[in-house]
Motif scaffolding. Structure first.
Motif, PDB file in Angstrom:
ATOM      1  N   ARG A 132     -32.590  36.349  24.674  1.00  0.00           N
ATOM      2  CA  ARG A 132     -32.710  35.216  25.592  1.00  0.00           C
ATOM      3  C   ARG A 132     -33.448  35.554  26.896  1.00  0.00           C
ATOM      4  O   ARG A 132     -34.254  34.776  27.380  1.00  0.00           O
ATOM      5  CB  ARG A 132     -31.311  34.673  25.889  1.00  0.00           C
ATOM      6  CG  ARG A 132     -31.319  33.464  26.753  1.00  0.00           C
ATOM      7  CD  ARG A 132     -29.900  33.005  27.067  1.00  0.00           C
ATOM      8  NE  ARG A 132     -29.975  31.817  27.872  1.00  0.00           N
ATOM      9  CZ  ARG A 132     -29.513  30.659  27.484  1.00  0.00           C
ATOM     10  NH1 ARG A 132     -28.943  30.529  26.317  1.00  0.00           N
ATOM     11  NH2 ARG A 132     -29.608  29.620  28.278  1.00  0.00           N
ATOM     12  N   ARG A 133     -33.162  36.706  27.478  1.00  0.00           N
ATOM     13  CA  ARG A 133     -33.774  37.055  28.765  1.00  0.00           C
ATOM     14  C   ARG A 133     -35.305  37.057  28.675  1.00  0.00           C
ATOM     15  O   ARG A 133     -35.997  36.522  29.538  1.00  0.00           O
ATOM     16  CB  ARG A 133     -33.248  38.417  29.218  1.00  0.00           C
ATOM     17  CG  ARG A 133     -33.625  38.747  30.648  1.00  0.00           C
ATOM     18  CD  ARG A 133     -32.978  40.056  31.105  1.00  0.00           C
ATOM     19  NE  ARG A 133     -34.041  40.903  31.578  1.00  0.00           N
ATOM     20  CZ  ARG A 133     -34.338  42.083  31.088  1.00  0.00           C
ATOM     21  NH1 ARG A 133     -33.657  42.612  30.114  1.00  0.00           N
ATOM     22  NH2 ARG A 133     -35.336  42.775  31.579  1.00  0.00           N
ATOM     23  N   GLU A 134     -35.810  37.661  27.615  1.00  0.00           N
ATOM     24  CA  GLU A 134     -37.258  37.748  27.444  1.00  0.00           C
ATOM     25  C   GLU A 134     -37.880  36.389  27.145  1.00  0.00           C
ATOM     26  O   GLU A 134     -38.994  36.110  27.575  1.00  0.00           O
ATOM     27  CB  GLU A 134     -37.608  38.740  26.335  1.00  0.00           C
ATOM     28  CG  GLU A 134     -37.382  40.192  26.707  1.00  0.00           C
ATOM     29  CD  GLU A 134     -35.963  40.681  26.427  1.00  0.00           C
ATOM     30  OE1 GLU A 134     -35.093  39.873  26.019  1.00  0.00           O
ATOM     31  OE2 GLU A 134     -35.713  41.882  26.628  1.00  0.00           O
TER      32      GLU A 134
END
Length: 155
Positions: A132-134
């Protein structure tokens, strides 16, 4: 299934294949014409080691790969401009660079594709490789590039 859905799926497959091809080019230095031939003949629509590669819009795939390669300097500058202070393209891993280069090319050159569709599709491609972060990073960066190159954000 509708023509729009078929076209949409074919373009999504083309984007994923383009990111894979650009990654392979960076890793192995495979010349673009040889890379296109390999993908046309052996990957797009093929089954390799029990993995089925979707049929892709080959013309769209070719445009992204050749266009991203031809405009690499301009694309890399647009990406670097949006990276946080102290970050450079060299700090990003190769799959992320390939993904951002393909997405940036499409935002710059494919005005026929809406900004929101382009960004959304590359977020989907990011999900194939990242958490999710990327994917949030991809969203923010491509949105910023869209504002620069098209004067509009996702929406």
């Amino acid at each position: 299934m509708s023509r729009t859905t078929d076209r949409s799926r074919a373009r999504a497959a083309a984007r994923l294949a383009a990111v894979q091809a650009l990654y392979q080019h960076e890793m192995e230095g495979t010349p673009i014409p040889a890379l296109l031939h390999e993908f046309h003949q052996h990957r797009i629509g093929a089954t390799i080691e029990d993995v089925e590669y979707a049929d892709a819009d080959v013309d769209f795939f070719d445009d992204i790969v050749t266009g991203a390669h031809a405009r690499a300097g301009e694309i890399d500058l647009a990406i670097e401009k949006k990276l946080a202070s102290g970050w450079s393209l060299a700090r990003l891993d190769k799959p992320m660079k390939a993904l951002l280069r393909a997405g940036t090319y499409e935002l710059m050159a494919r005005k026929d594709v809406p900004v929101g569709a382009t960004i959304s599709e590359y977020i989907d491609v990011a999900h194939a490789f990242y958490e999710r972060r990327e994917t949030g990073f991809v969203n923010g960066l491509l949105d910023g590039i869209a504002k620069d190159v098209r004067g509009e954000a996702r929406g």
